[in-house]
Design a protein around this motif. Structure first.
Motif, PDB file in Angstrom:
ATOM      1  N   ASN A   1       0.835  -1.191   0.000  1.00 40.96           N
ATOM      2  CA  ASN A   1       0.000   0.000   0.000  1.00 40.96           C
ATOM      3  C   ASN A   1       0.867   1.237   0.000  1.00 40.96           C
ATOM      4  OD1 ASN A   1      -2.654  -0.922  -0.074  1.00 40.96           O
ATOM      5  ND2 ASN A   1      -2.508  -1.579   2.051  1.00 40.96           N
TER       6      ASN A   1
ATOM      7  N   ILE B   1     -10.766  -1.809   5.914  1.00 43.20           N
ATOM      8  CA  ILE B   1     -11.789  -1.953   4.905  1.00 43.20           C
ATOM      9  C   ILE B   1     -13.179  -1.972   5.539  1.00 43.20           C
ATOM     10  CG2 ILE B   1     -12.001  -4.456   4.746  1.00 43.20           C
ATOM     11  CD1 ILE B   1     -11.309  -2.101   1.860  1.00 43.20           C
TER      12      ILE B   1
ATOM     13  N   GLY C   1     -14.548   7.397 -14.554  1.00 40.25           N
ATOM     14  CA  GLY C   1     -14.279   6.069 -14.012  1.00 40.25           C
ATOM     15  C   GLY C   1     -12.968   5.516 -14.550  1.00 40.25           C
TER      16      GLY C   1
ATOM     17  N   PHE D   1     -10.056   7.359 -12.984  1.00 37.58           N
ATOM     18  CA  PHE D   1      -9.930   6.840 -11.622  1.00 37.58           C
ATOM     19  C   PHE D   1      -9.244   5.475 -11.623  1.00 37.58           C
ATOM     20  CE2 PHE D   1     -12.532   5.046  -7.880  1.00 37.58           C
ATOM     21  CZ  PHE D   1     -11.580   5.433  -6.974  1.00 37.58           C
ATOM     22  N   LEU D   2      -9.711   4.613 -12.523  1.00 37.20           N
ATOM     23  CA  LEU D   2      -9.155   3.263 -12.600  1.00 37.20           C
ATOM     24  C   LEU D   2      -7.662   3.315 -12.926  1.00 37.20           C
ATOM     25  CD1 LEU D   2      -9.816   0.236 -12.556  1.00 37.20           C
ATOM     26  CD2 LEU D   2     -10.264   0.360 -14.985  1.00 37.20           C
TER      27      LEU D   2
ATOM     28  N   VAL E   1      -5.645   4.537  -9.964  1.00 33.88           N
ATOM     29  CA  VAL E   1      -5.511   3.524  -8.918  1.00 33.88           C
ATOM     30  C   VAL E   1      -4.560   2.419  -9.354  1.00 33.88           C
ATOM     31  CG1 VAL E   1      -6.737   1.899  -7.472  1.00 33.88           C
ATOM     32  CG2 VAL E   1      -7.820   4.010  -8.087  1.00 33.88           C
TER      33      VAL E   1
ATOM     34  N   ASN F   1      -3.779   0.674   5.666  1.00 36.60           N
ATOM     35  CA  ASN F   1      -4.490  -0.483   5.164  1.00 36.60           C
ATOM     36  C   ASN F   1      -5.931  -0.158   4.863  1.00 36.60           C
ATOM     37  OD1 ASN F   1      -3.417  -3.127   4.703  1.00 36.60           O
ATOM     38  ND2 ASN F   1      -2.482  -2.859   6.707  1.00 36.60           N
TER      39      ASN F   1
ATOM     40  N   MET G   1     -16.804  -3.867  -4.585  1.00 38.32           N
ATOM     41  CA  MET G   1     -17.786  -2.790  -4.686  1.00 38.32           C
ATOM     42  C   MET G   1     -18.553  -2.843  -6.001  1.00 38.32           C
ATOM     43  SD  MET G   1     -17.670  -0.907  -1.950  1.00 38.32           S
ATOM     44  CE  MET G   1     -16.604  -0.456  -0.590  1.00 38.32           C
TER      45      MET G   1
ATOM     46  N   PHE H   1      -7.725  -7.435 -12.744  1.00 36.78           N
ATOM     47  CA  PHE H   1      -7.561  -6.279 -11.870  1.00 36.78           C
ATOM     48  C   PHE H   1      -7.162  -6.617 -10.435  1.00 36.78           C
ATOM     49  CE2 PHE H   1     -10.535  -4.666 -15.116  1.00 36.78           C
ATOM     50  CZ  PHE H   1      -9.755  -3.617 -15.571  1.00 36.78           C
TER      51      PHE H   1
ATOM     52  N   ASP I   1      -6.034  -4.289   0.367  1.00 38.97           N
ATOM     53  CA  ASP I   1      -7.493  -4.304   0.332  1.00 38.97           C
ATOM     54  C   ASP I   1      -8.098  -2.959  -0.045  1.00 38.97           C
ATOM     55  OD1 ASP I   1      -6.703  -3.233   2.708  1.00 38.97           O
ATOM     56  OD2 ASP I   1      -7.814  -4.609   3.979  1.00 38.97           O
ATOM     57  N   LEU I   2      -7.463  -1.871   0.383  1.00 42.99           N
ATOM     58  CA  LEU I   2      -8.005  -0.568   0.031  1.00 42.99           C
ATOM     59  C   LEU I   2      -7.920  -0.331  -1.475  1.00 42.99           C
ATOM     60  CD1 LEU I   2      -9.144   2.164   0.696  1.00 42.99           C
ATOM     61  CD2 LEU I   2      -6.832   2.984   1.065  1.00 42.99           C
ATOM     62  N   ARG I   3      -6.755  -0.674  -2.032  1.00 44.11           N
ATOM     63  CA  ARG I   3      -6.578  -0.470  -3.460  1.00 44.11           C
ATOM     64  C   ARG I   3      -7.572  -1.305  -4.246  1.00 44.11           C
ATOM     65  NH1 ARG I   3      -0.807  -1.235  -6.439  1.00 44.11           N
ATOM     66  NH2 ARG I   3      -1.194   0.062  -8.248  1.00 44.11           N
TER      67      ARG I   3
ATOM     68  N   ALA J   1     -10.484  -2.292  -3.248  1.00 39.96           N
ATOM     69  CA  ALA J   1     -11.815  -1.684  -3.121  1.00 39.96           C
ATOM     70  C   ALA J   1     -11.937  -0.510  -4.084  1.00 39.96           C
ATOM     71  CB  ALA J   1     -12.062  -1.235  -1.685  1.00 39.96           C
ATOM     72  N   LEU J   2     -10.879   0.290  -4.179  1.00 40.83           N
ATOM     73  CA  LEU J   2     -10.922   1.442  -5.081  1.00 40.83           C
ATOM     74  C   LEU J   2     -11.055   0.996  -6.533  1.00 40.83           C
ATOM     75  CD1 LEU J   2      -8.207   3.785  -3.512  1.00 40.83           C
ATOM     76  CD2 LEU J   2     -10.678   3.895  -3.248  1.00 40.83           C
ATOM     77  N   ILE J   3     -10.323  -0.065  -6.884  1.00 39.32           N
ATOM     78  CA  ILE J   3     -10.410  -0.564  -8.255  1.00 39.32           C
ATOM     79  C   ILE J   3     -11.831  -1.012  -8.569  1.00 39.32           C
ATOM     80  CG2 ILE J   3      -9.700  -2.471  -9.752  1.00 39.32           C
ATOM     81  CD1 ILE J   3      -6.920  -2.259  -8.490  1.00 39.32           C
TER      82      ILE J   3
ATOM     83  N   ILE K   1     -14.518  -0.020  -7.129  1.00 35.43           N
ATOM     84  CA  ILE K   1     -15.391   1.158  -7.193  1.00 35.43           C
ATOM     85  C   ILE K   1     -15.297   1.779  -8.584  1.00 35.43           C
ATOM     86  CG2 ILE K   1     -15.693   3.525  -6.393  1.00 35.43           C
ATOM     87  CD1 ILE K   1     -15.048   2.593  -3.602  1.00 35.43           C
ATOM     88  N   ALA K   2     -14.056   1.916  -9.092  1.00 42.36           N
ATOM     89  CA  ALA K   2     -13.885   2.482 -10.434  1.00 42.36           C
ATOM     90  C   ALA K   2     -14.639   1.638 -11.459  1.00 42.36           C
ATOM     91  CB  ALA K   2     -12.402   2.547 -10.789  1.00 42.36           C
ATOM     92  N   LEU K   3     -14.521   0.307 -11.337  1.00 45.14           N
ATOM     93  CA  LEU K   3     -15.222  -0.570 -12.268  1.00 45.14           C
ATOM     94  C   LEU K   3     -16.727  -0.380 -12.162  1.00 45.14           C
ATOM     95  CD1 LEU K   3     -13.131  -3.842 -11.929  1.00 45.14           C
ATOM     96  CD2 LEU K   3     -13.208  -2.288 -13.862  1.00 45.14           C
ATOM     97  N   SER K   4     -17.220  -0.198 -10.928  1.00 48.79           N
ATOM     98  CA  SER K   4     -18.665  -0.063 -10.770  1.00 48.79           C
ATOM     99  C   SER K   4     -19.165   1.229 -11.401  1.00 48.79           C
ATOM    100  CB  SER K   4     -19.060  -0.133  -9.287  1.00 48.79           C
ATOM    101  OG  SER K   4     -18.744   1.075  -8.636  1.00 48.79           O
ATOM    102  N   VAL K   5     -18.335   2.290 -11.327  1.00 51.29           N
ATOM    103  CA  VAL K   5     -18.724   3.548 -11.977  1.00 51.29           C
ATOM    104  C   VAL K   5     -18.846   3.342 -13.486  1.00 51.29           C
ATOM    105  CG1 VAL K   5     -17.963   5.888 -12.515  1.00 51.29           C
ATOM    106  CG2 VAL K   5     -17.690   5.009 -10.207  1.00 51.29           C
TER     107      VAL K   5
END
Lengths: 356, 381
Positions: free
Chosen positions: A2, A120, A305, A308-309, A312, A356, B103, B169, B177-179, B181-183, B185-189
């Protein structure tokens, strides 16, 4: 791994220059730019800053910030003279005060529940809170009106933004700078802020040292709620209206996107991300080619999106992370204390500072 | 049953490479509180008991008022809970095993429904010669096959989409886990926007086989929707049983549980852990797609349903606890019943408070979290 918490610090002279450039903006930009780009980016940045503050210094990625700013916005909208809602016709400044108090109280409530979980799980719980706030306001039409609450009364200091957006821009700018300076000072210069960073890195040790971990988290959350409340007030000043649709999951995710694009680990990332977001929002329609139904001017969400993707995927620390990496490379590997990855902590545990 | 899927790792800290190598304070936070709640009649416990008694008494008086309505509302709640369970069990499976908070789970749900709808319209729509109806597709008649084939095909498609998502992905960043979740979320958008483009913003629904009765008659002259009451409830029970057996009794389930505890060890034993995780993601996505087809037939398909079902899955898993099938079942049941009762019975005195029903859901969430921060069956990661 992370992303590492950045210990980078925007120097005061740099901040002064940025603020000066921003303050002179009315001289060299159009009203459209001032209003639609800069003012909007500033208040979105305040909202994102409340998220980044929690993420960077508390290790908590909260998605409740939009719900909280919605609470503040709705409170303000219902207390001042407006079309729809309960329009109590209070003095706007009193309504601002009430809105901030309300957001903080609701934040304390949310924080009381959420602060004991982390990582999370915290993200999931706060997301649920935010969406519940949205559902609450869309169900309770006594508060949100049927078409939202419109034509809100503004404090006199803002003048009439329709004819001259400059006063509102300056107010938003002053508030944003104040939020930045105060949040940064609190997080890095006070006992509370240092305790919070300790809680982020080593909760177990902090507890052993006698710190109240949950209380630190709770107070940080309440503080962030207060800042989110400020963003809520600024947002209703900007839009002069509020609808449940403006605080839905999409907006929750938008604020998260702004924070992530800018960089979740540096406070100034909030405004960088907000500016990038607003620019994409306004100009992507012009340069994105139409590809059938899939891509084009109507598909803004797909574009944001994708941005953003990509961010990330390639740089979880956002644009600031990319900038820092570039700078490091330019310096030819001459690593400085700040911003370099720390090695794994004792017991093979996580590197101190990982979020985390 | 709480430990079915989640035989997870108190020993996370020992394997440094592992995903979840983080010093969790969950234990430390949860333990004293759990101890406190277990020790007899604390004020908190008394408060909960009082609330519980008040709710039960309130429901009993409502039931005494109108038993038929009460039965129908309860059945509504249970069938809603069945749908929530189907969707959330996939979510909790993925979350529990891989620590991936997907997400995009709501998007997979909605996409499953839309795919089935498209297949039904494309493959099974016949010109009956009675094209007089103005409302179009929904009035066309379909046989059992015309519903069942799209169900299976769409479900499997979603399973593969889920696996593709995981492989592209999520596979290479296990543990962040955070990353992740963010990925997602981006996919869901992106999913949400593309589905809006492809399927439009109007609410649609999948036609159930026209040979099926619309309702069944229960004792006491209660009529209840056949699809809701029989198909959805039955599917949920079947899926719950199947999942339980797979996780608890099969070699795959064993590997999955072992893989959660120590991935490196399992792969050292010659087992392809990545294959197992892909399989688990397949099943999780499959369940979302299956739920989407059921939900598309039972309720409807519209933009925003993805959010709704993501929220439902989140709440179910937050209440039930990470990775616990039993928890998901109980969480879904609580959520479904609370939804159903609050929508109808939130009338106190003469004032209609049903507008505020979401607050009851919120209270449920807060009530559970206040006592058990990790959910009813959750255990520290």
């Amino acid at each position: 791994v992370n992303p590492i918490v950045s210990r980078g610090w925007l120097p005061w002279p740099a901040l002064a220059i940025i603020v000066a450039v921003a303050a002179l903006a009315p001289l060299y930009t159009s009203d459209f730019w001032l209003n639609v780009i800069l003012t909007k980016a500033l208040w979105l940045g305040v909202a994102a800053a409340s998220l980044i503050f929690l993420a960077a210094y508390g290790g908590m990625v909260s998605l409740a910030q939009v719900g909280l700013y919605g609470v503040a916005g709705m409170t303000y909208a219902n207390l001042v003279l407006a079309d729809g809602g309960s329009s109590a016709a209070w003095n706007p400044w009193l309504a601002v005060l009430a809105a901030l108090i309300m957001a903080t109280i609701v934040g304390l409530g949310f924080g009381w529940v959420a602060a004991r979980s982390e990582g999370i799980y915290f993200l999931m719980i706060t997301l649920a809170f935010s969406v519940l706030v949205y559902y609450f306001f869309s169900q309770v039409t006594q508060l949100s009106g049927f078409g939202g609450v419109n034509n809100l009364d503004l404090p006199g200091i803002l003048g009439d933004p329709e004819s001259d957006p400059t006063p509102r821009y300056f107010v938003t700018l002053v508030v944003a700078v104040a939020v930045f300076v105060v949040l940064r000072g609190l997080a890095t210069r006070t006992a509370f802020g240092l305790g919070l960073q300790g809680v982020r890195d080593e909760p177990a040790r902090m507890r052993a040292l006698g710190f109240d971990v949950t209380l630190h988290r709770l107070l940080a959350f309440a503080l962030a709620a207060f800042v989110a409340g400020i963003a809520g007030v600024l947002s209703v000043w900007y839009n002069r209206r509020i609808t449940p649709g403006s605080i839905n999951l999409e907006q929750t995710i938008n604020i998260l996107i702004i924070a992530v694009i800018g960089g979740l680990y540096r406070l100034e990332g909030a405004w960088i991300g907000a500016l990038a977001y607003v620019l994409i929002d306004n100009y992507s329609r012009e340069w994105v080619p139409d590809v059938g139904n899939v891509l084009g001017s109507a598909r803004f969400n797909t574009i944001i999106g994708l941005v953003f993707l990509i961010i990330v995927l390639i740089s979880p620390a956002g644009l600031i992370g990319i900038w820092e990496k570039l700078r490091e490379r330019l310096r030819g590997g001459r690593r400085r204390g700040g911003g370099t990855p720390t090695t794994a902590g004792p017991e093979g545990g996580p590197a101190p500072g990982t979020v985390n | 049953m709480p430990d079915t899927v989640d035989s997870s790792s108190g020993g996370d800290v020992q394997h440094a490479g592992d995903a979840s190598a983080r010093v969790t304070t969950g234990d430390a936070v949860a333990a004293p509180e759990a101890a406190a709640t277990r020790s007899r009649w604390t004020p908190q416990r008394i408060a909960y008991t009082v609330v519980l008694v008040v709710v039960v008494v309130f429901l009993i008086t409502k039931a005494a008022d109108d038993l038929r309505q009460f039965v129908i509302v309860t059945l509504n709640g249970i069938t809603l809970a069945s749908l929530y369970f189907v969707v959330a069990s996939g979510f909790t499976l993925i979350f529990g095993l891989m620590r991936v908070v997907n997400m995009a789970h709501g998007s997979l749900y909605l996409l499953g429904g839309y795919l089935a709808l498209k297949m039904q319209e494309a493959w099974f729509k016949e010109d009956t010669g009675l094209g007089i109806s103005l409302s179009g597709a929904t009035d066309a008649e379909y046989g059992f096959v015309g519903w069942f084939i799209p169900l299976i095909a769409a479900t499997i498609c979603i399973g593969f989409i889920g696996v593709a998502m995981q492989q592209v992905f999520l596979r290479w960043n296990q543990g962040q886990d955070l990353r992740q979740a963010l990925i997602t979320i981006a996919l869901s958008v992106i999913f949400a926007d593309q589905m809006l483009a492809a399927f439009g913003g109007i609410s649609k629904d999948i036609a159930a086989p026209s040979a099926w009765p619309t309702s069944v008659l229960l004792p006491g002259d209660v009529r209840f929707g056949f699809f809701r009451g029989v198909i959805v409830l039955g599917s949920a029970l079947l899926i719950g049983l199947l999942l339980f057996l797979v996780i608890k009794r099969t070699r795959f389930g064993k590997i999955v549980r072992a893989g959660v505890d120590d991935r490196d060890m399992v792969s050292a034993l010659g087992i392809n852990v990545n294959l197992v995780f892909a399989g688990a993601f397949f099943i999780g996505a499959l369940l979302a797609g299956f739920g989407g087809v059921l939900g598309g037939t039972m309720i409807s398909l519209a933009p925003g349903q993805d959010t709704a079902f993501l929220l439902n899955s989140l709440i179910v898993v937050i209440i039930g606890g990470r990775g616990s099938l039993g928890g998901a079942a109980i969480g879904a049941l609580l959520l479904g019943l609370v939804d159903a009762y609050a929508d109808v019975y939130l009338v106190i005195g003469g004032t209609d408070l049903t507008n505020y029903s979401i607050l009851v859901t919120f209270a449920l969430l807060v009530g559970v979290l206040a006592v058990r921060p990790l959910g009813l069956f959750g255990r520290p990661a």
